[in-house]
Design a protein around this motif. Structure first.
Motif, PDB file in Angstrom:
ATOM      1  N   THR A  65     -11.434  46.213  41.954  1.00  0.00           N
ATOM      2  CA  THR A  65     -12.467  46.756  41.071  1.00  0.00           C
ATOM      3  C   THR A  65     -11.983  48.105  40.563  1.00  0.00           C
ATOM      4  OG1 THR A  65     -14.239  45.637  42.288  1.00  0.00           O
ATOM      5  CG2 THR A  65     -14.862  47.497  40.883  1.00  0.00           C
ATOM      6  N   VAL A  66     -11.907  48.234  39.240  1.00  0.00           N
ATOM      7  CA  VAL A  66     -11.408  49.465  38.625  1.00  0.00           C
ATOM      8  C   VAL A  66     -12.435  49.984  37.626  1.00  0.00           C
ATOM      9  CG1 VAL A  66      -8.993  48.819  38.921  1.00  0.00           C
ATOM     10  CG2 VAL A  66     -10.192  48.175  36.820  1.00  0.00           C
ATOM     11  N   GLN A  67     -12.332  51.250  37.312  1.00  0.00           N
ATOM     12  CA  GLN A  67     -13.234  51.892  36.353  1.00  0.00           C
ATOM     13  C   GLN A  67     -12.672  51.744  34.941  1.00  0.00           C
ATOM     14  OE1 GLN A  67     -16.119  54.293  36.352  1.00  0.00           O
ATOM     15  NE2 GLN A  67     -16.677  53.090  38.153  1.00  0.00           N
ATOM     16  N   VAL A  68     -13.478  51.182  34.042  1.00  0.00           N
ATOM     17  CA  VAL A  68     -13.110  51.047  32.632  1.00  0.00           C
ATOM     18  C   VAL A  68     -14.274  51.543  31.787  1.00  0.00           C
ATOM     19  CG1 VAL A  68     -12.446  49.481  30.780  1.00  0.00           C
ATOM     20  CG2 VAL A  68     -11.643  49.055  33.105  1.00  0.00           C
ATOM     21  N   SER A  69     -14.031  52.608  31.053  1.00  0.00           N
ATOM     22  CA  SER A  69     -15.079  53.198  30.215  1.00  0.00           C
ATOM     23  C   SER A  69     -16.345  53.500  31.021  1.00  0.00           C
ATOM     24  CB  SER A  69     -15.415  52.270  29.032  1.00  0.00           C
ATOM     25  OG  SER A  69     -14.276  52.055  28.240  1.00  0.00           O
ATOM     26  N   GLY A  70     -16.146  53.968  32.261  1.00  0.00           N
ATOM     27  CA  GLY A  70     -17.267  54.342  33.104  1.00  0.00           C
ATOM     28  C   GLY A  70     -17.948  53.189  33.804  1.00  0.00           C
ATOM     29  N   GLU A  71     -17.420  51.978  33.658  1.00  0.00           N
ATOM     30  CA  GLU A  71     -18.031  50.811  34.291  1.00  0.00           C
ATOM     31  C   GLU A  71     -17.024  50.146  35.230  1.00  0.00           C
ATOM     32  OE1 GLU A  71     -19.511  48.114  31.406  1.00  0.00           O
ATOM     33  OE2 GLU A  71     -20.953  49.515  30.541  1.00  0.00           O
ATOM     34  N   ASP A  72     -17.542  49.533  36.308  1.00  0.00           N
ATOM     35  CA  ASP A  72     -16.693  48.802  37.248  1.00  0.00           C
ATOM     36  C   ASP A  72     -16.334  47.441  36.664  1.00  0.00           C
ATOM     37  OD1 ASP A  72     -16.783  50.848  39.058  1.00  0.00           O
ATOM     38  OD2 ASP A  72     -18.372  49.952  40.289  1.00  0.00           O
ATOM     39  N   ARG A  73     -15.040  47.120  36.691  1.00  0.00           N
ATOM     40  CA  ARG A  73     -14.583  45.806  36.236  1.00  0.00           C
ATOM     41  C   ARG A  73     -13.552  45.275  37.216  1.00  0.00           C
ATOM     42  NH1 ARG A  73     -12.531  45.396  30.317  1.00  0.00           N
ATOM     43  NH2 ARG A  73     -12.571  43.210  30.942  1.00  0.00           N
ATOM     44  N   LYS A  74     -13.586  43.972  37.431  1.00  0.00           N
ATOM     45  CA  LYS A  74     -12.625  43.352  38.332  1.00  0.00           C
ATOM     46  C   LYS A  74     -11.351  42.995  37.564  1.00  0.00           C
ATOM     47  CE  LYS A  74     -15.719  41.644  41.914  1.00  0.00           C
ATOM     48  NZ  LYS A  74     -16.100  40.501  42.764  1.00  0.00           N
ATOM     49  N   ARG A  75     -10.227  43.086  38.292  1.00  0.00           N
ATOM     50  CA  ARG A  75      -8.927  42.849  37.682  1.00  0.00           C
ATOM     51  C   ARG A  75      -7.982  42.250  38.717  1.00  0.00           C
ATOM     52  NH1 ARG A  75      -5.640  48.097  37.023  1.00  0.00           N
ATOM     53  NH2 ARG A  75      -5.386  47.598  39.240  1.00  0.00           N
ATOM     54  N   VAL A  76      -7.121  41.335  38.264  1.00  0.00           N
ATOM     55  CA  VAL A  76      -6.117  40.750  39.151  1.00  0.00           C
ATOM     56  C   VAL A  76      -4.795  40.652  38.402  1.00  0.00           C
ATOM     57  CG1 VAL A  76      -6.672  38.342  38.550  1.00  0.00           C
ATOM     58  CG2 VAL A  76      -5.644  38.874  40.777  1.00  0.00           C
ATOM     59  N   LEU A  77      -3.703  40.929  39.125  1.00  0.00           N
ATOM     60  CA  LEU A  77      -2.359  40.867  38.565  1.00  0.00           C
ATOM     61  C   LEU A  77      -1.575  39.751  39.243  1.00  0.00           C
ATOM     62  CD1 LEU A  77      -1.466  44.685  38.632  1.00  0.00           C
ATOM     63  CD2 LEU A  77      -2.595  43.412  36.805  1.00  0.00           C
ATOM     64  N   PHE A  78      -0.750  39.058  38.475  1.00  0.00           N
ATOM     65  CA  PHE A  78       0.130  38.024  39.024  1.00  0.00           C
ATOM     66  C   PHE A  78       1.184  37.693  37.979  1.00  0.00           C
ATOM     67  CE2 PHE A  78      -3.466  35.994  36.966  1.00  0.00           C
ATOM     68  CZ  PHE A  78      -2.901  34.989  36.197  1.00  0.00           C
ATOM     69  N   ARG A  79       2.067  36.768  38.333  1.00  0.00           N
ATOM     70  CA  ARG A  79       3.040  36.286  37.368  1.00  0.00           C
ATOM     71  C   ARG A  79       2.896  34.780  37.224  1.00  0.00           C
ATOM     72  NH1 ARG A  79       6.250  40.640  36.170  1.00  0.00           N
ATOM     73  NH2 ARG A  79       7.557  39.442  34.728  1.00  0.00           N
ATOM     74  N   LEU A  80       3.105  34.294  36.008  1.00  0.00           N
ATOM     75  CA  LEU A  80       3.118  32.858  35.742  1.00  0.00           C
ATOM     76  C   LEU A  80       4.567  32.401  35.659  1.00  0.00           C
ATOM     77  CD1 LEU A  80       0.461  31.869  33.030  1.00  0.00           C
ATOM     78  CD2 LEU A  80       0.494  31.282  35.456  1.00  0.00           C
ATOM     79  N   VAL A  81       4.865  31.281  36.301  1.00  0.00           N
ATOM     80  CA  VAL A  81       6.219  30.739  36.321  1.00  0.00           C
ATOM     81  C   VAL A  81       6.202  29.351  35.685  1.00  0.00           C
ATOM     82  CG1 VAL A  81       8.193  30.164  37.769  1.00  0.00           C
ATOM     83  CG2 VAL A  81       6.616  31.977  38.478  1.00  0.00           C
ATOM     84  N   ASP A  82       7.136  29.096  34.748  1.00  0.00           N
ATOM     85  CA  ASP A  82       7.208  27.772  34.150  1.00  0.00           C
ATOM     86  C   ASP A  82       8.134  26.870  34.969  1.00  0.00           C
ATOM     87  OD1 ASP A  82       9.820  28.413  33.466  1.00  0.00           O
ATOM     88  OD2 ASP A  82       9.446  28.542  31.305  1.00  0.00           O
ATOM     89  N   ALA A  83       8.322  25.640  34.520  1.00  0.00           N
ATOM     90  CA  ALA A  83       9.093  24.658  35.299  1.00  0.00           C
ATOM     91  C   ALA A  83      10.571  25.007  35.375  1.00  0.00           C
ATOM     92  CB  ALA A  83       8.917  23.269  34.684  1.00  0.00           C
ATOM     93  N   GLU A  84      11.049  25.904  34.497  1.00  0.00           N
ATOM     94  CA  GLU A  84      12.454  26.327  34.519  1.00  0.00           C
ATOM     95  C   GLU A  84      12.645  27.620  35.313  1.00  0.00           C
ATOM     96  OE1 GLU A  84      11.033  25.153  31.537  1.00  0.00           O
ATOM     97  OE2 GLU A  84      11.959  23.260  32.184  1.00  0.00           O
ATOM     98  N   GLY A  85      11.562  28.176  35.846  1.00  0.00           N
ATOM     99  CA  GLY A  85      11.654  29.401  36.621  1.00  0.00           C
ATOM    100  C   GLY A  85      11.473  30.667  35.810  1.00  0.00           C
ATOM    101  N   ASN A  86      11.294  30.542  34.480  1.00  0.00           N
ATOM    102  CA  ASN A  86      10.985  31.719  33.671  1.00  0.00           C
ATOM    103  C   ASN A  86       9.610  32.240  34.057  1.00  0.00           C
ATOM    104  OD1 ASN A  86      13.370  31.414  31.928  1.00  0.00           O
ATOM    105  ND2 ASN A  86      12.301  29.607  31.163  1.00  0.00           N
TER     106      ASN A  86
END
Length: 295
Positions: free
Chosen positions: A151-172
């Protein structure tokens, strides 16, 4: 009964005429508010030939439209108009957008067609700039390096956020950041073990550059997120992505681009704008160039 010859393909629609009769499937719909358009109801529609168009109406017509044309259903619409499309975060590459007004006639369709008309973007095309940032894309991959939902502050409001990576079938791999309700959908996976296989399809996703790296994020409420969904159109890709031997490849990038390694940035430093703020900026820009209007 539905008859293909009685309906006009979306690619044949032209301005200055409203006696069109079309059969469409609603791929997505959402509410929107902008300073210059006010409260509107937005949709992405597709016809049986696979053509797609962005559609808009006044918010007062939302319930009437949803009764006949909910998400993932087919319907028939008569008496619509089209206007030139432009601006940031366009859901289709068609040069027109559809306007559904009070005089439009809507009815249910008996067409049975479960296709969802996915147009998957290639990871390399995203990274080399072939896919323009003004257009939203469909992208699929296996989630790698899933972070905690914060949960992070954005423009004075709490917003949920998640980070990750997407991997394709070739490993990119591509960096991803999802906000709000989209991040919440990943919360059970984040809490119950991050080593499980999660196949992620993001429809109408936004490409955004942050500190030299192109990343995928949701475009406000215009995005749809599917996690481990059984979708026939992408079943072969899903099967390949589910392979336990799939790994993240360190793919060499062109000069000036980042490599495939994880780059850690402080997303709290990122500039976050609401859709109203983006629209207001578009309105200012449109005074110089009328093609820069949102949708």
């Amino acid at each position: 009964m539905s008859n293909l010859t009685t309906f006009v393909p979306l690619t044949k629609l032209r301005p200055f005429k409203d006696n069109w009769r079309i059969q469409v499937k609603c791929l997505h719909s959402w509410k929107q508010n902008t300073p210059f358009a006010g409260d509107t109801f937005e949709m992405v529609l597709a016809d049986q030939w696979g053509n797609k168009i962005h559609a808009t109406s006044k918010r007062s017509l939302m319930q009437r439209i949803q009764r006949v044309l909910p998400i993932d259903s087919w319907g028939v619409i008569e008496h619509v108009t089209v206007t030139p499309a432009g601006g940031q975060y366009r859901t289709t590459n068609y040069k027109y957008k559809m306007v559904i007004a009070e005089d439009a006639v809507l009815s249910r369709s008996d067409l049975v067609d479960d296709r969802v008309f996915i147009s998957l973007a290639n990871y390399e095309e995203i990274e080399n700039g072939t896919k323009k940032q003004a257009f939203l894309i469909d992208v699929i991959g296996r989630i790698h390096d899933l972070g905690d939902v914060q949960t992070v502050q954005v423009s004075g409001e709490d917003r949920k956020r998640v980070l990750f990576r997407l991997v394709d079938a070739e490993g990119n791999n591509l960096a991803c950041c999802l906000w709000g309700t989209y991040a919440e959908q990943l919360e059970p996976f984040s809490l119950n073990g991050k080593d499980q296989t999660i196949i992620c399809l993001i429809r109408f996703a936004k490409i955004k550059e942050f500190r030299g790296e192109l990343q995928i994020t949701n475009a406000f409420d215009a995005t749809r997120l599917f996690l481990n969904a059984m979708i026939p159109e992408v079943s072969n890709i899903t099967q390949r992505l589910s392979n336990d031997d799939l790994s993240v490849a360190l793919v060499p990038k062109p000069s000036g681009k980042k490599d495939g390694k994880r780059i850690l940035y402080n997303w709290n430093d990122a500039e976050i704008k609401t859709i109203a703020e983006v629209a207001e900026a578009n309105q200012t820009m449109s005074q110089m160039d009328p093609t820069l209007l949102l949708f």
